[in-house]
Motif scaffolding. Structure first.
Motif, PDB file in Angstrom:
ATOM      1  N   ARG A  81       2.317   5.148  -1.554  1.00  0.00           N
ATOM      2  CA  ARG A  81       2.945   5.581  -2.802  1.00  0.00           C
ATOM      3  C   ARG A  81       4.304   4.955  -3.111  1.00  0.00           C
ATOM      4  NH1 ARG A  81       3.849   9.439   0.924  1.00  0.00           N
ATOM      5  NH2 ARG A  81       5.947  10.311   1.003  1.00  0.00           N
ATOM      6  N   GLY A 133       0.840  -1.199   0.000  1.00  0.00           N
ATOM      7  CA  GLY A 133       0.000   0.000   0.000  1.00  0.00           C
ATOM      8  C   GLY A 133       0.868   1.240   0.000  1.00  0.00           C
ATOM      9  N   THR A 145       0.058  -4.499  -5.776  1.00  0.00           N
ATOM     10  CA  THR A 145      -0.991  -3.645  -5.222  1.00  0.00           C
ATOM     11  C   THR A 145      -2.348  -3.934  -5.901  1.00  0.00           C
ATOM     12  OG1 THR A 145      -0.157  -1.963  -6.752  1.00  0.00           O
ATOM     13  CG2 THR A 145       0.489  -1.729  -4.472  1.00  0.00           C
ATOM     14  N   ILE A 170       3.886   1.426  -4.333  1.00  0.00           N
ATOM     15  CA  ILE A 170       3.306   1.400  -5.689  1.00  0.00           C
ATOM     16  C   ILE A 170       4.397   1.734  -6.700  1.00  0.00           C
ATOM     17  CG2 ILE A 170       1.706   2.486  -7.317  1.00  0.00           C
ATOM     18  CD1 ILE A 170      -0.015   3.322  -4.968  1.00  0.00           C
ATOM     19  N   GLY A 185      -6.148  -2.291  -7.221  1.00  0.00           N
ATOM     20  CA  GLY A 185      -5.154  -1.224  -7.346  1.00  0.00           C
ATOM     21  C   GLY A 185      -4.301  -1.388  -8.598  1.00  0.00           C
ATOM     22  N   ASP A 234      -4.216   3.284  -4.739  1.00  0.00           N
ATOM     23  CA  ASP A 234      -3.716   1.934  -4.437  1.00  0.00           C
ATOM     24  C   ASP A 234      -4.872   0.928  -4.263  1.00  0.00           C
ATOM     25  OD1 ASP A 234      -4.221   3.480  -2.175  1.00  0.00           O
ATOM     26  OD2 ASP A 234      -2.704   2.515  -0.931  1.00  0.00           O
TER      27      ASP A 234
END
Ligand SMILES: [Zn+2]
Length: 265
Positions: A21, A19, A31, A24, A48, A78
């Motif tokens: 930023r 999870g 994700t 990702i 996500g 996400d």
């Protein structure tokens, strides 16, 4: 006695356990959300970034067109990045009116994440609000309350046959979560180690929730940078020691059989 024939073992597949930023951006963990294959139904939760790709990789024989419903707990990227891709796949580009989408109101419209032109192809849309209930044959999904998160967010409690499974997704801790999510199987989004002003659960929050709900098994997922660095399995072990409950750290692509999850005590 009449036997239910589903052709599959009831299971949860994690299409992603990361999870936030940084995770990702680097895809340090996938994700893609979760796929529930329960009671002969296929329900996708929080698709996500790269969710479809992960689904095709982790469940290679699965046809995504057979997804019956998609639950979007909230519109953060996400959780929602692949939503439109799936809507297109499920409806065969709009040629088949099918599929059910459940999402909070702010996922739609001008500042939403669901493309307006795709919505019309779905067979049903349900707006998630506190106390909304969604039934799909023998499965019942209940959305007890609004979470404390930056956008409109809901977790759910799913009841099927003789057990309940709760998913407490992104939220700041607040005591009402405990009574709302009593269940045998508990999935928790554990993004952070320490409590902070950021609206996510931390280790002490999860400990309190697990102790008070006392599920047969808890699964932690949705790891951020701090929880990933600390080692999700270490955190699961520490939580298990402190709470006396079996705690598992979710892994990308792993299938968790419901029968096995219910066998913990
Ligand atoms: Zn979020």
């Amino acid at each position: 006695m009449r036997r239910r024939i589903t052709g599959t073992t009831d299971e949860i597949i994690f299409l992603g356990t990361g999870g936030a930023r940084y995770i990702i951006a680097k895809q340090l963990r996938a994700t893609g959300g979760m796929l529930f294959r329960i009671g002969g139904k296929n329900i996708l939760i929080d698709p996500g970034p790269e969710s479809l790709y992960r689904l095709l990789t982790y469940v290679p024989k699965f046809n995504p067109q057979t997804i019956d419903a998609i639950i979007l707990t909230h519109k953060h990227i996400d959780h929602s990045a692949d939503i439109n891709v799936y809507l297109d796949v499920i409806t065969e580009g709009g040629f088949k009116k099918r599929g059910i989408l459940l999402a909070p109101d702010d996922a739609f419209g001008e500042d939403g994440v669901v493309y307006k032109y795709l919505v019309q192809f779905l067979s049903k849309i349900m707006i998630i609000k506190p106390q909304v209930e969604f039934k799909l044959d023998g499965l019942v999904f209940h959305f007890p309350l609004k979470h404390d998160h930056r956008v409109e967010t809901y977790g759910f409690k799913m009841v099927y046959e003789d057990y309940a499974l709760s998913y407490i997704c992104d939220t700041k801790f607040f005591p009402a979560l405990i009574s709302a999510y009593k269940a045998n199987i508990l999935i928790l989004n554990l993004l952070r180690l320490e409590p902070s002003e950021i609206d996510h659960l931390s280790i002490p929050d999860c400990e309190e929730i697990i102790v008070k709900i006392k599920p047969r098994v808890a699964i932690i997922t949705h790891f951020g940078m701090t929880t990933l660095r600390a080692g999700p399995w270490n955190l699961a072990r520490q939580l298990a020691q402190k709470t006396g409950v079996t705690v598992l750290a979710a892994e990308d692509g792993k299938h968790y059989e419901i029968k096995k999850l219910l066998s913990y005590s």
